[in-house]
Every structure is written in structure tokens, then in C-alpha cells.
Design a protein around this motif. Structure first.
Motif, PDB file in Angstrom:
ATOM      1  N   VAL A  28       0.834  -1.200   0.000  1.00  0.00           N
ATOM      2  CA  VAL A  28       0.000   0.000   0.000  1.00  0.00           C
ATOM      3  C   VAL A  28       0.879   1.265   0.000  1.00  0.00           C
ATOM      4  N   ASP A  29       0.462   2.235  -0.800  1.00  0.00           N
ATOM      5  CA  ASP A  29       1.122   3.550  -0.849  1.00  0.00           C
ATOM      6  C   ASP A  29       2.508   3.571  -1.471  1.00  0.00           C
ATOM      7  N   HIS A  30       2.896   2.555  -2.172  1.00  0.00           N
ATOM      8  CA  HIS A  30       4.220   2.600  -2.778  1.00  0.00           C
ATOM      9  C   HIS A  30       4.212   3.322  -4.131  1.00  0.00           C
ATOM     10  N   GLY A  31       3.015   3.760  -4.549  1.00  0.00           N
ATOM     11  CA  GLY A  31       2.962   4.626  -5.732  1.00  0.00           C
ATOM     12  C   GLY A  31       2.462   3.977  -7.013  1.00  0.00           C
ATOM     13  N   LYS A  32       1.611   2.974  -6.888  1.00  0.00           N
ATOM     14  CA  LYS A  32       1.099   2.295  -8.088  1.00  0.00           C
ATOM     15  C   LYS A  32       0.245   3.222  -8.934  1.00  0.00           C
ATOM     16  N   THR A  33      -0.715   3.865  -8.255  1.00  0.00           N
ATOM     17  CA  THR A  33      -1.661   4.676  -9.012  1.00  0.00           C
ATOM     18  C   THR A  33      -0.961   5.903  -9.586  1.00  0.00           C
ATOM     19  N   THR A  34       0.020   6.418  -8.854  1.00  0.00           N
ATOM     20  CA  THR A  34       0.776   7.557  -9.360  1.00  0.00           C
ATOM     21  C   THR A  34       1.540   7.159 -10.617  1.00  0.00           C
ATOM     22  N   LEU A  35       2.129   5.985 -10.579  1.00  0.00           N
ATOM     23  CA  LEU A  35       2.860   5.499 -11.755  1.00  0.00           C
ATOM     24  C   LEU A  35       1.881   5.286 -12.918  1.00  0.00           C
ATOM     25  N   GLY A  67      -7.210   8.361  -0.224  1.00  0.00           N
ATOM     26  CA  GLY A  67      -5.893   8.262  -0.852  1.00  0.00           C
ATOM     27  C   GLY A  67      -5.408   6.833  -1.030  1.00  0.00           C
ATOM     28  N   ILE A  68      -6.311   5.875  -0.962  1.00  0.00           N
ATOM     29  CA  ILE A  68      -5.893   4.505  -1.268  1.00  0.00           C
ATOM     30  C   ILE A  68      -6.810   3.914  -2.337  1.00  0.00           C
ATOM     31  N   THR A  69      -6.253   2.990  -3.093  1.00  0.00           N
ATOM     32  CA  THR A  69      -7.046   2.330  -4.125  1.00  0.00           C
ATOM     33  C   THR A  69      -7.844   1.210  -3.478  1.00  0.00           C
ATOM     34  N   MET A  70      -9.084   1.017  -3.930  1.00  0.00           N
ATOM     35  CA  MET A  70      -9.917  -0.018  -3.317  1.00  0.00           C
ATOM     36  C   MET A  70     -10.376  -1.074  -4.302  1.00  0.00           C
ATOM     37  N   PRO A  94      -5.143  -2.539  -5.877  1.00  0.00           N
ATOM     38  CA  PRO A  94      -4.966  -1.915  -4.568  1.00  0.00           C
ATOM     39  C   PRO A  94      -3.858  -2.602  -3.776  1.00  0.00           C
ATOM     40  N   GLY A  95      -3.267  -1.870  -2.837  1.00  0.00           N
ATOM     41  CA  GLY A  95      -2.183  -2.454  -2.055  1.00  0.00           C
ATOM     42  C   GLY A  95      -2.602  -2.771  -0.631  1.00  0.00           C
ATOM     43  N   HIS A  96      -3.736  -2.218  -0.215  1.00  0.00           N
ATOM     44  CA  HIS A  96      -4.186  -2.446   1.160  1.00  0.00           C
ATOM     45  C   HIS A  96      -4.625  -3.893   1.332  1.00  0.00           C
ATOM     46  N   ILE A 145      11.627   0.515  -8.933  1.00  0.00           N
ATOM     47  CA  ILE A 145      11.966   1.055  -7.615  1.00  0.00           C
ATOM     48  C   ILE A 145      11.565   2.519  -7.637  1.00  0.00           C
ATOM     49  N   ASN A 146      10.543   2.829  -6.894  1.00  0.00           N
ATOM     50  CA  ASN A 146       9.907   4.145  -6.995  1.00  0.00           C
ATOM     51  C   ASN A 146      10.358   5.042  -5.837  1.00  0.00           C
ATOM     52  N   LYS A 147       9.990   6.284  -5.936  1.00  0.00           N
ATOM     53  CA  LYS A 147      10.242   7.276  -4.878  1.00  0.00           C
ATOM     54  C   LYS A 147      11.730   7.478  -4.589  1.00  0.00           C
ATOM     55  N   ILE A 148      12.556   7.395  -5.659  1.00  0.00           N
ATOM     56  CA  ILE A 148      13.983   7.646  -5.473  1.00  0.00           C
ATOM     57  C   ILE A 148      14.185   9.080  -4.956  1.00  0.00           C
ATOM     58  N   ASP A 149      13.269   9.970  -5.314  1.00  0.00           N
ATOM     59  CA  ASP A 149      13.396  11.367  -4.862  1.00  0.00           C
ATOM     60  C   ASP A 149      13.428  11.471  -3.345  1.00  0.00           C
ATOM     61  N   ARG A 150      12.758  10.528  -2.678  1.00  0.00           N
ATOM     62  CA  ARG A 150      12.752  10.587  -1.206  1.00  0.00           C
ATOM     63  C   ARG A 150      14.152  10.352  -0.648  1.00  0.00           C
ATOM     64  N   SER A 237      10.896   8.074 -10.061  1.00  0.00           N
ATOM     65  CA  SER A 237      10.160   8.877  -9.107  1.00  0.00           C
ATOM     66  C   SER A 237       8.877   9.254  -9.840  1.00  0.00           C
ATOM     67  N   ALA A 238       7.832   8.509  -9.548  1.00  0.00           N
ATOM     68  CA  ALA A 238       6.607   8.691 -10.322  1.00  0.00           C
ATOM     69  C   ALA A 238       6.034  10.078 -10.105  1.00  0.00           C
ATOM     70  N   ILE A 239       6.211  10.594  -8.901  1.00  0.00           N
ATOM     71  CA  ILE A 239       5.594  11.887  -8.619  1.00  0.00           C
ATOM     72  C   ILE A 239       6.291  13.011  -9.388  1.00  0.00           C
ATOM     73  N   ASP A 240       7.592  12.867  -9.618  1.00  0.00           N
ATOM     74  CA  ASP A 240       8.301  13.882 -10.393  1.00  0.00           C
ATOM     75  C   ASP A 240       8.368  13.525 -11.876  1.00  0.00           C
TER      76      ASP A 240
HETATM   77  N1  LIG Z   1       7.999  11.318  -2.852  1.00  0.00           N
HETATM   78  C1  LIG Z   1       7.304  10.571  -3.660  1.00  0.00           C
HETATM   79  N2  LIG Z   1       6.033  10.315  -3.379  1.00  0.00           N
HETATM   80  C2  LIG Z   1       5.320   9.536  -4.213  1.00  0.00           C
HETATM   81  C3  LIG Z   1       5.887   8.993  -5.382  1.00  0.00           C
HETATM   82  N3  LIG Z   1       4.955   8.262  -6.005  1.00  0.00           N
HETATM   83  C4  LIG Z   1       3.832   8.339  -5.255  1.00  0.00           C
HETATM   84  N4  LIG Z   1       4.056   9.105  -4.173  1.00  0.00           N
HETATM   85  C5  LIG Z   1       3.094   9.439  -3.126  1.00  0.00           C
HETATM   86  O1  LIG Z   1       2.762   8.272  -2.409  1.00  0.00           O
HETATM   87  C6  LIG Z   1       1.406   8.313  -2.022  1.00  0.00           C
HETATM   88  C7  LIG Z   1       0.703   7.071  -2.473  1.00  0.00           C
HETATM   89  O2  LIG Z   1       0.622   7.017  -3.848  1.00  0.00           O
HETATM   90  P1  LIG Z   1      -0.418   6.111  -4.624  1.00  0.00           P
HETATM   91  O3  LIG Z   1      -0.047   6.175  -6.063  1.00  0.00           O
HETATM   92  O4  LIG Z   1      -1.801   6.430  -4.256  1.00  0.00           O
HETATM   93  O5  LIG Z   1      -0.040   4.717  -4.022  1.00  0.00           O
HETATM   94  P2  LIG Z   1      -0.688   3.336  -4.364  1.00  0.00           P
HETATM   95  O6  LIG Z   1       0.412   2.352  -4.399  1.00  0.00           O
HETATM   96  O7  LIG Z   1      -1.564   3.436  -5.537  1.00  0.00           O
HETATM   97  O8  LIG Z   1      -1.543   3.101  -3.054  1.00  0.00           O
HETATM   98  P3  LIG Z   1      -2.741   2.058  -2.889  1.00  0.00           P
HETATM   99  O9  LIG Z   1      -3.433   1.988  -4.171  1.00  0.00           O
HETATM  100  O10 LIG Z   1      -3.565   2.578  -1.801  1.00  0.00           O
HETATM  101  O11 LIG Z   1      -2.093   0.786  -2.517  1.00  0.00           O
HETATM  102  C8  LIG Z   1       0.807   9.560  -2.624  1.00  0.00           C
HETATM  103  O12 LIG Z   1       0.759  10.541  -1.641  1.00  0.00           O
HETATM  104  C9  LIG Z   1       1.791   9.925  -3.694  1.00  0.00           C
HETATM  105  O13 LIG Z   1       1.839  11.298  -3.904  1.00  0.00           O
HETATM  106  C10 LIG Z   1       7.259   9.302  -5.654  1.00  0.00           C
HETATM  107  O14 LIG Z   1       7.836   8.880  -6.646  1.00  0.00           O
HETATM  108  N5  LIG Z   1       7.899  10.081  -4.775  1.00  0.00           N
END
Ligand SMILES: Nc1nc2c(ncn2[C@@H]2O[C@H](COP(=O)(O)OP(=O)(O)OP(=O)(O)O)[C@@H](O)[C@H]2O)c(=O)[nH]1
Ligand SMILES: [Mg+2]
Length: 1121
Positions: A28-35, A67-70, A94-96, A145-150, A237-240
Motif C-alpha cells: 500500500v502507498d508505494h505509488g502504483k496509481t501515481t505510476l 488516498g488509497i485504491t480499493m 490496490p495495495g491495502h 523502484i519508486n520514490k527515489i526522490d525521497r 520517481s513517479a511523482i516527479d
Molecule cells: N515522494 C514521492 N512520493 C510519491 C511517489 N509516487 C507516489 N508518491 C506518493 O505516495 C502516495 C501514495 O501514492 P499512490 O499512487 O496512491 O499509491 P498506491 O500504491 O496506488 O496506493 P494504494 O493503491 O492505496 O495501494 C501519494 O501521496 C503519492 O503522492 C514518488 O515517486 N515520490
């Protein structure tokens, strides 16, 4: 539909080798939907500026809010690279943990998966689960491997540290895959060994004892692991908006540095460095203290970009970098106050993540045509059946799977993994579409006519005098106008009404994939339920029949016409006329035929697909009712729809008449209730507090008392005294001896049974629980045998049963259990539960459960009544009518003093036994049926008794009496032992930083949680705490943890096992210390009593509660007066 139009996708659907079906999996929250957003934006469906912020595939309101996928949802994307065009059917999952069943539905339809791992959090519990799911379904994973920006911004690691960190992370992921791989190889080897051994013994030579190493070395596992140089890893870094694989950098630098890209590919990741003087790439960067190539050529670039843009905001440097990279950035972005905007504007052009991920996907993941034979066999062999035991025609279909052909002659095979509800407004046929030129012209013409008519009418009204000439025509004009107006109004009203009706109707779309053939609109197909048996159907159906013929009805098979086919486009659906093999699609109009999942085919030989591997157990139950009682029918309908729309939720009506909803966890429960309120029932509903399941059991007499003191002799006397006192409670006719043997006689004094309850060892209980399916299969076999039917039994199952028996014997050691396994009469409740009925009657050598395959068995009359009594007793125990667990009832005496006449009649009555057996199922499932069922079978015996002239039993049918007597005896025998409640336990894994650790512990201990393990996550300052927590205490746990740690820790709860609650609910203080410690009433600290009373109260049972007896004693205030 963005840049890609429907025609293009339809054309691409036909090129099977250019299709990729894949899902995104992660914790959960590792950034699937963002990617997924970034990939969707590459097709222009959403703006690239909004990618990552919109979370387009999270289409539900609560998904956006929480903020989570269901749910899992699919979208079709187009990608072209190197002159090749690909169709990517992408499913976000979903990851939950609560929604892990949705992951199963997604994984089944795919050939590959993108596994996303957060660079900071690393491998988490769900990461392991999804890797396992991918493995079990034989689909190939690639890693992002996501969120390298962190790592740059939050952890402030240097590029060198990052390299080490990433290496460790990869090792972690590969370790999980490695374990899966090893266990599989070992399993296969064990199977091979067994085969080899059987052939060896046939040949009569066994010289090899055991070879430990065989198998592991021979099997090539190099393809299995993730490694950047193999091209199956993307850093992102999916967010960037950026991401890269080392291929991209290899290409880039091979031009710049004049080194061949294949050399760079091999050396960019690993212990290599650049010797600038010699212009050579050398090995051994670490030992020589040099910068590895990956750091120098890849990471440093990114670090300096972040440094310039985010940290130092050095405009000049940024501009220089932008021009040197040949990018174009809008001045609006350059001036933006948030540096992240500029960063993503630059990075998404420089290293677009969609490019990196999609090219990896197209290169590394298989097309639907490459489906492996192993996977096909797995999909086709349901439950206990092996592929080679399937009928021949069915086995032939394997070829169709492997061909994945869209030929006219290929049989259609489709699997539906879930049904999802859509608003009727969202269906393409109800959507407003743009008008064609012709239609516009027509409308214009109509409008002009109407205008002309109105004008004419006005004119005639203004000049009534000049009516001579046009007198005849003018009155007609307004009349006709009025008619058309009225007509229009009526049709409008009609369409409004139908629209309203339509609105109320929920439409279900089947989430499916075509494995062979072409599905067309209007085509007739067979819908095969999960229990469909092709061999049965093939025998019943005429040879060569097709769907169009009139066919006899076959269980679990229905014929229907495919109404609508849809292309799944995230929030939207597009209509299609046909879908060829290898594609993911939506099918409309199937709600009548499919409940949750099904197989669709044009061939009756097609087997149902193996059921989905669900990782979550539904455990949280609530009773729901409408706010206004009159709305009950709406609720019932709503619950039915909800059941269909959710792969994992269960709805049922309890014996008490309550409507119960069973869900996987708190978040899932919330979503189901919201769905029910807003979508399916559309009424106000109220839900009870979660109903927490318990189990009842007996234990060995404890050795210490409640204050942890050894039970001395004196206390033992007290306990026995207490038992004696309790004996007074037993009604007349029940005899209990000091060893706990309970004897009871039926009201007509014809039969006496003596039963003793013995606690089963913990391992045995767990072992029985793990083998429920096997026990059920055994029960089925014995049913078949009793009915005289033959069944082809798989050799493997027989072996499993044998193995099960041996293991059970091994676990039941000691004097008490000597020969016990051979004497097992039945398992219960529901004939497969974790309790045992043991035959210890002297002189009665009844065949045990292991002889289920023998037809001729010597069974005493009324044998079945004893078993039924046991089933009833184990279904609901005496403490609070919850099922029993881990109890063995040993029948020690069973005397029958039947008059010869009665015995004879009933022994003639063989068929009544069979009838009784059929009724048993009803008896077990619900108490109220008990009397009906047993009376049905005994009515006959009574009538026969009357016919033969013997006296009629005034206590009712004898078999019924015996069932009731046996049930009561078991209950009393249970009560004669120390009774305990068992609570369902969750395991939870919490990740927390050191500062909030204390608070996490506080919450855990308040809720009776127990910490099993605590360890520091390598390379971070996070602790991972593993704990168990009773389900009863878990409601609001996640929220509380989140609040107390300001959102820094969030736990995931997964059901794990049942555990005995150590305190005795019936305990009263007996020694002085206990009085001192707990007071006279001692009801303050007894957790088990609280749980038991809560359950009793809920069920409307009598609750013995001590009310305040001497109120004045508690008035401390009076002292001051
Ligand atoms: N810093 C950073 N944050 C990110 C990145 N990708 C996603 N996030 C953040 O991580 C949080 C979760 O992102 P989601 O894409 O909703 O994660 P998910 O894996 O789809 O979550 P579930 O569907 O609930 O399992 C959000 O607040 C995003 O903004 C990234 O590459 N870097
Ligand atoms: Mg998501």
C-alpha cells in the motif's frame, strides 16, 4: 479518448504478439496509481501536468478522499517504439490488505506484472504477498523502484550511499523470489522422487538413500532475479515524472564516450569504474575506493539536477543544464514558485518514466501468445483433479490456450474474474455522443419547419380578417404544431420515465480476458460456474452439439447471448463489436448468469478455471438493518448486488434472521457499507458493532491459579469441591463422574450414552484446520461410497489422505491417544471442522473415517444419530453458542435396550438412514430445522411401528431422541472440563521511527496485543514491529496508531490464527490470595467473561450478571459527612 483513437486500439487488439496484459502490484502507498497516472498521461488521456496528482484510476470518491485504491481497474494504452506498435492493457490494483482479493482478480487476467517498491520502505509484507501471488499465477514480474526522490530530498543520501542502498534493496526483493523458487523446486523434486521411488520399488532396487542437492543446481534460475543489467529494473520517481533503466543511459553514453552500448550495459550496474586516463572501464571500484559507473554516470546527474532545481534554486545552472540536455521548458515553469513544478517539467522530458517503464514492459514481459503450458494446465485443473485426469476433449483444449488464436474455428474461452457495477449513465450506449453531420442537418430542418409554422400561426392570429385565401390551411397549421408538440412532450416524458428506471438499475460489467477465439456481440455462449464438471456434461450432451442447439440442463452450466462488449478505459467504457483472443475486456449483460467469477466458452468440454487464490480471509462481520423497517426489501436487494460486485465480501442471513455482512477488514467494511447506502440499496442503514467470532474449547486443568501460584493440594480440594457444587447444576438423569465421563439416557430409557471430552493438542487442532479441504473430500468420497456411486479418485488425493493420517498419528502421541486415529468416527462441525468424535465403545468395531472408500461397512443402527448429535454439539457450544474447536469427544458407552420389535423395524429401515444423512446437512446448517429433519425420517419408522402393532413412543421418534441425547451429553461432557474461549488473532506489522516507538507499544498493550519481534530496518532509522492482536480489540486500532504517531506508522492487519484466552470465564476466587487480589466479585478483570457475556447478550441468551448488591458499601463520600 486522448491521442489514441478507438480504431487504432481495435486494430492493435488483433496483433496478439504486440499485446501486453499487465498489472501493477505493490504494498500500500508505494505509488502504483501515481505510476499509472504517468503511463496514462503518455497517451494524452490526462494532462501530463496533472499526472501523479489526479490519480485517474482511483475513480471512486472514497478512494480520492482516503488516498488509497480499493478496486482494480483497467485501461488500454498505446505505445510505439522502434517502429513497433503495442497495445498495453494495464490494470492498477490496490495495495491495502483488505482488498487483496481485488489483486487476485487482476493477476489472473495478466501475463506480467510491474512490482513497485518504495525506495525508502523497501520490501514490505504486501510486497511479499504480491510477489507470491504473481508467482502462483505463473506471471512474469518486472521491478520499478519508486520514490527515489525521497532518498535525495528526505533521507538526504549521497549518490554513493544511494547506490549501496539500492543494491541492498534489490537483494531483499531477490531474496523473496529466491525463497519462492527454492520451495517450488524442492516441491517438484519431492514429487519426482516419489515417482522415481515407486518405479524403483517396482524394479526392486533402491540403493540411493537420499540426495540433498538434487534439483537446485540443475535448475536455471538466472532469469528469475531482478537486476538492472538484465533490463528488468526501472528506477523512478513517479511523482516527479522521471524514471530510467540503465539501457537508456547505456545508449546515451555509448554515443558520447564511444564505448559500445553492450559493454556499458554490462558494466553500468556493478563493481566497475571508469579509468579516465586509460579511458577504460575497470573492475573493482569498491576495493580501490573509486566511484562505481552507476554513481558517476547516472546518479550524479540526477543528484546535481535536484541540487540545482530544488535545493539551491540556481536559475542559471538550471538553464544551462536544460540547454545542454536539449530540452525546452516553458518560462511559466521556470518562474513558478514551487521548484517541484520546474523539476517535473524538466525531468519528465529528460527521462520520461512512461518511456522507461513501457519499453521495459514490451521487451521483458510475454505477449498473450507466449502463455506457458505449465500455466495452462494449472488454470485448467480444478481443485483435486489433475490435468491428466480430465476428459480427452478437455485436454485437447490446451492447444487452443497455447495457440491463443483469433481464428474463426478456435473455440471461445473467456475467464471472468470479477463483476463490477457501473452507473447506467456511464455505459457508452447511454452516453451523449456528438451528432453526425446528417443528424445536425436533419435537426436544423426540423427547427426551421417549426419556426415557419409558428410564424404562420402568429400571422393568422394577427390578421383574422384576411382568412379567405389561406382559410383552409391556416387553422390546420397550429393544430398540427400542437400535435407534434404534444407528441414530443409525451415521448420526452416517456423517455424520462425509462431513464429513471434505467437509473435505478445497476449494471454489471464482467471483468474478463479472452484466452482463445473471438467473442462477438450477439454470440451464444456457455457460462460455466466454478463447480461445473466437463466430464459430466460431455456424457450428458450429444456429441458435437453447439450452443445454438436445445440442450438438456446441466448443473452449473447456462447458455446466454453476449449482449455488450466494452473496452475498459479506466473511468470510461467504449463499445466494441468483437474482441479477439489475448485481450482484457468488459462484458455487459451477464449479471443474471454470473455471480462473482465464471468461465465462458463455446465448447462444453471447457473446464472451469481454477478458483482465484484469495489471500485474505473475510472475518469482520456486522449485522445490518434498514433505518425504516419497511425498506427491508431494498436492503435485501442491495445486499445481493453488493455480494455480486465484491470478490471477497459475503452476505448471509443468520439463523436469528439477521442480515450479516462479512468483510476482510475495517476499511473494506466501511467501503461495503458506503456502497450499500449510496449505490446498491440507496437507503439509510444501520450496522451493528462488528460481530467478533469466538471459538469454545476445553483445556487440561491448569497448574497455577489466577495469582500464578502453584495449585496446592488444598486448592485442588477446593476446585473439586467447586466441581461437586456444579454437579448440582446438572439436571436429573445426567451422571458425571469425577473423571469427567458424562452419561445420559434417552427419555424413553432405551439408550444410554457416555461421553468424555478431551482437549486436542494444539498442533492437532491447527493441523485439522489446515486440512479442511482434504477432510471434506474424504467426506464426499464416503458419501459416494454409501450411495453406491463410483468415482474416479485421483491417486494423488489418496496419497494425501494417507499422508494426513500418518501425520495425525504422529501428533497424537501418548497413552491417552493410543490407537485413536484408527477409531475416528467423524470430524465436526459440518463434518470437516477441527473437532473429533472418537469411538471408544467396547465391542463396537465401527469402520473409521479412513475407510471411507469401502462400501460394505458394518455399522450399528442409529450410528448416524450419534454422529449427528456430535455435529450439533460442535456447531454451538454451551458457553455462548459459538462453534467448538480442538475438542475430542470420546464415546465410551453406548447401550441400547431396544425392544426386539423396534430394533427390527429400524434395521429394516436402511433407506431412512440414507435419508437422514441427506437431512444432516440441513440439521447442521441451522438449528430450527433439526426437529423437521429428524421427524421426517422418523415419521416413517413410527408409521411402521404402528403398523406392526408395537406401542408408540410418546417421546417422539427414537433417532431424534438419540440425536438430542448425544448432543446434550457432549455439552455436559464439555462443561465437565475447564472451559475456555478462543479469540481470533491478527498479525500486524508496523513500521515506525524510533520517536514514536513508545506510543506504538502503548497502543498495542492497551489492546492486549503482544509484540513478537522488533528489528531495525537496515539502512534506515525505521523499526519494524511484528505483533499479534485479538480481532476483538482491533477496531479503530489502525486509526489510533495513526493518530498517536501523527501518521508516521500505519499497521496492516491480517488474520492469522485462533488463540486460547487464558482466563477462565467461570472463575470465582477460591483462595485467600485470590480474594485479596481480585475481590469477592472478581468480575473486573475477567476478559473472557466480558467477551462471553457480550456474545450471549447479542444472541439474546441469558446472561448471569452480578448487579450491584450492596450499594451502600460503595459510598465512599459518606465518610466525610
Ligand atoms: N515522494 C514521492 N512520493 C510519491 C511517489 N509516487 C507516489 N508518491 C506518493 O505516495 C502516495 C501514495 O501514492 P499512490 O499512487 O496512491 O499509491 P498506491 O500504491 O496506488 O496506493 P494504494 O493503491 O492505496 O495501494 C501519494 O501521496 C503519492 O503522492 C514518488 O515517486 N515520490
Ligand atoms: Mg493505488
Amino acid at each position: 479518448m486522448g491521442l489514441t483513437n478507438l480504431e487504432k486500439i481495435i486494430a492493435l487488439q488483433k496483433k496478439t504478439s504486440h499485446i501486453r496484459n499487465l498489472c501493477i502490484l505493490a504494498h500500500v502507498d508505494h505509488g502504483k496509481t501515481t505510476l499509472a497516472d504517468c503511463l496514462v498521461a503518455s497517451n494524452g488521456i490526462i494532462s501530463s501536468r496533472l499526472a501523479g496528482k489526479l490519480r485517474y484510476l482511483d475513480s471512486r470518491e472514497d478512494e480520492q478522499i482516503r488516498g488509497i485504491t480499493m478496486k482494480s481497474s483497467a485501461i488500454s494504452l498505446h505505445y510505439s517504439t522502434g517502429g513497433n506498435e503495442y497495445l498495453i492493457n494495464l490494470i492498477d490494483s490496490p495495495g491495502h490488505v483488505d482488498f487483496s482479493s481485488e489483486v487476485s482478480t487482476a493477476v489472473r487476467l495478466c501475463d506480467g506484472a510491474i512490482v513497485v517498491v518504495d525506495a525508502v520502505e523497501g520490501v514490505c509484507p504486501q510486497t511479499q504477498v504480491v510477489l507470491r501471488q504473481a508467482w502462483l499465477e505463473n506471471i512474469r514480474p518486472v521491478l520499478v523502484i519508486n520514490k527515489i526522490d525521497r532518498l535525495i530530498v528526505e533521507l538526504k543520501l549521497t549518490s554513493q550511499e544511494t547506490y549501496t542502498h539500492l543494491q541492498k534493496l534489490l537483494e531483499q526483493v531477490n531474496a523473496v523470489t529466491g525463497t519462492l523458487f527454492t520451495s517450488k523446486v524442492l516441491e517438484e523434486r519431492a514429487e519426482k522422487d516419489a515417482e522415481a521411488q515407486s518405479s524403483c520399488t517396482e524394479n526392486g532396487s533402491v540403493d540411493q538413500v537420499y540426495d540433498w542437492s538434487a534439483g537446485l543446481e540443475e535448475t536455471d534460475d538466472s532469469d528469475l532475479y531482478f537486476s538492472p543489467d538484465r533490463g528488468n529494473v526501472v528506477f523512478a520517481s513517479a511523482i516527479d515524472g522521471w524514471g530510467f533503466s540503465i539501457h537508456q543511459f547505456a545508449e546515451m553514453y555509448s554515443q558520447k564516450m564511444g564505448i559500445s552500448s553492450s559493454v556499458l550495459l554490462k558494466t553500468l550496474w556493478g563493481d566497475f569504474y571508469l579509468n579516465a586516463k586509460a579511458k577504460k572501464i575497470m573492475k573493482g571500484a569498491q576495493s580501490k575506493g573509486k566511484k562505481p559507473l552507476f554513481v558517476q554516470l547516472v546518479l550524479d546527474n540526477i543528484w546535481s539536477m535536484y541540487d540545482a532545481v530544488v535545493t539551491r534554486r540556481d536559475k542559471e545552472k538550471v538553464e544551462k543544464m536544460v540547454t545542454s540536455l536539449g530540452l525546452q521548458v516553458m518560462s511559466r515553469d521556470l518562474r513558478h514558485s514551487d521548484p517541484k513544478v520546474l523539476l517535473s517539467a524538466i525531468c519528465s522530458q529528460w527521462l520520461p518514466v512512461s518511456q522507461a517503464v513501457l519499453s521495459m514492459v514490451c521487451e521483458k514481459l510475454p505477449s498473450p501468445a507466449e502463455i506457458s503450458a505449465e500455466r495452462v494446465e494449472k488454470l485448467m485443473s480444478v481443485g483435486a483433479r489433475r490435468f491428466d485426469s480430465l476428459p480427452e476433449q478437455t485436454q485437447e483444449l490446451k492447444k487452443a490456450f497455447l495457440d491463443c488464436s483469433a481464428d474463426e474455428t478456435a473455440p471461445v474461452i473467456v475467464f471472468v474474474s470479477k463483476m463490477f457495477a457501473v452507473d447506467s449513465k456511464a455505459l457508452p450506449q447511454n452516453k451523449q455522443r456528438p451528432l453526425t453531420q446528417e443528424e445536425i442537418a436533419q435537426r436544423r430542418e426540423l427547427a426551421r419547419q417549426r419556426h415557419a409554422e409558428r410564424q404562420a400561426a402568429n400571422q393568422s392570429a394577427e390578421s383574422p380578417g384576411s382568412a379567405d385565401a389561406g382559410g383552409a390551411s391556416t387553422p390546420a397549421a397550429p393544430a398540427s404544431g400542437a400535435v407534434t408538440d404534444a407528441l414530443c412532450a409525451r415521448t420526452e416524458a416517456l423517455s424520462v420515465r425509462t431513464a429513471v428506471d434505467e437509473d435505478n438499475k445497476e449494471h454489471f460489467v464482467a471483468f474478463a480476458r479472452v484466452y482463445s477465439g473471438v467473442v462477438r456481440k450477439g454470440q451464444k455462449v456457455f457460462v460455466l460456474g466454478p463447480k461445473y464438471d466437463p466430464s459430466l456434461a460431455l456424457r450428458a450432451l450429444p456429441e458435437g452439439c453447439s450452443v445454438a442447439d436445445v440442450l438438456p440442463s446441466i448443473p452449473h452450466m447456462a447458455c446466454c447471448t453476449v449482449d455488450n462488449l466494452y473496452l475498459l478505459m479506466g473511468r470510461e467504457l467504449d463499445e466494441l463489436d468483437e474482441v479477439p483472443s489475448g485481450n482484457v475486456l468488459g462484458i455487459g449483460g451477464m449479471e443474471e448468469f454470473i455471480l462473482k467469477s465464471a468461465t465462458i466458452s463455446t465448447s462444453p468440454a471447457c473446464p472451469p478455471f481454477t478458483p482465484l487464490n484469495f489471500e485474505a480471509t473475510p472475518i469482520v462481520r456486522v449485522a445490518v438493518e434498514p433505518k425504516h423497517p419497511s425498506e427491508m426489501p431494498k436492503l435485501v436487494r442491495g445486499m445481493r448486488l453488493l455480494n455480486q460486485a465484491d470478490p471477497c465480501a459475503e452476505v448471509l442471513i443468520q439463523e436469528t434472521g439477521e442480515h450479516v455482512l462479512v468483510t476482510a477488514g475495517e476499511v473494506h467494511l466501511q467501503r461495503c457499507l458506503d456502497d450499500l447506502r449510496e449505490r446498491f440499496a440507496k437507503i439509510e442503514i444501520s450496522a451493528s458493532e462488528p460481530i467478533i467470532p469466538f471459538r469454545e474449547t476445553v483445556i487440561r486443568p491448569p497448574k497455577v491459579d489466577m495469582v500464578n501460584e502453584d495449585m496446592g493440594k488444598q486448592q485442588k480440594v477446593a476446585v473439586i469441591h467447586q466441581v461437586k457444587e456444579e454437579q448440582m447444576k446438572y439436571p436429573e438423569g445426567v451422571q458425571v463422574d469425577s473423571t469427567g465421563l458424562v452419561t445420559l439416557t434417552t427419555p424413553n430409557k432405551m439408550a444410554t450414552v457416555g461421553v468424555r471430552a478431551i482437549p486436542l493438542p494444539e498442533e492437532v487442532t491447527r493441523f485439522l484446520e489446515d486440512n479442511v479441504e482434504l477432510i471434506r473430500t474424504m467426506e464426499q468420497f464416503s458419501l459416494f461410497a454409501r450411495e453406491g456411486k463410483t468415482q474416479d479418485i485421483n491417486q494423488k488425493i489418496l496419497e494425501n489422505i494417507q499422508d494426513f493420517k500418518v501425520k495425525l498419528e504422529r501428533n497424537l502421541q501418548g497413552r491417552k491417544w493410543r490407537g485413536a486415529v484408527e477409531r475416528i468416527w467423524a470430524f465436526g462441525p459440518r463434518r470437516c471442522g477441527p473437532n473429533i468424535l472418537l469411538n471408544s465403545v467396547e465391542g463396537y468395531h465401527r469402520p473409521s473415517v479412513w475407510h471411507c472408500l469401502e462400501r460394505e461397512a458394518e455399522i450399528r443402527d442409529f450410528d448416524n444419530s450419534i454422529a449427528s448429535g456430535f455435529q450439533l454439539a460442535t456447531l454451538s457450544g454451551p458457553m455462548c453458542e459459538e462453534p467448538l474447536m480442538g475438542v475430542c469427544f470420546s464415546v465410551e458407552t453406548w447401550d441400547m435396550k431396544l425392544s426386539a420389535a423396534l430394533a427390527q423395524q429400524d434395521s429394516i429401515d436402511k433407506d431412512s438412514q440414507a435419508a437422514e444423512h441427506n437431512n444432516d446437512d440441513q440439521i447442521e446448517s441451522s438449528d430450527p430445522h433439526e426437529t423437521n429433519a429428524s421427524s421426517a425420517s422418523s415419521n416413517r419408522s413410527r408409521s411402521r411401528a404402528e403398523a406392526s402393532g408395537s406401542s408408540v413412543d410418546c417421546y417422539g421418534p427414537f433417532s431424534g431422541q438419540l440425536i438430542a441425547a448425544m448432543k446434550e451429553t457432549c455439552r455436559y461432557a464439555f462443561q465437565a472440563k475447564p472451559q475456555r474461549l478462543m479469540a481470533a488473532m491478527y498479525t500486524c506489522e508496523i513500521m515506525a521511527t524510533a520517536e514514536v516507538l513508545g506510543r506504538v507499544y502503548a497502543v498495542l498493550s492497551k489492546r492486549e496485543g503482544r509484540v513478537l519481534q522488533e528489528e531495525m530496518k537496515e539502512g534506515t532509522d525505521m523499526f519494524i514491529i511484528k505483533a499479534v492482536l485479538p480481532v476483538a480489540e482491533s477496531f479503530g486500532f489502525a486509526d489510533e496508531i495513526r493518530k498517536r504517531t501523527s501518521g508516521l506508522a500505519s499497521p496492516q492487519l491480517v488474520f492469522s490464527h485462533w488463540e486460547v484466552i487464558s482466563s477462565d470465564p467461570f472463575w470465582v476466587p477460591t483462595t485467600e490470595e485470590e480474594y485479596l487480589h481480585f475481590g469477592e466479585k472478581a468480575d473486573s478483570s475477567n476478559q473472557a467473561l466480558k467477551y462471553m457475556n457480550a456474545v450471549r447478550r447479542r444472541k439474546g441468551l441469558y446472561v448471569e450478571e452480578k448487579i450491584v448488591e450492596h450499594a451502600e458499601k460503595q459510598r465512599t463520600l459518606s465518610k466525610n459527612k
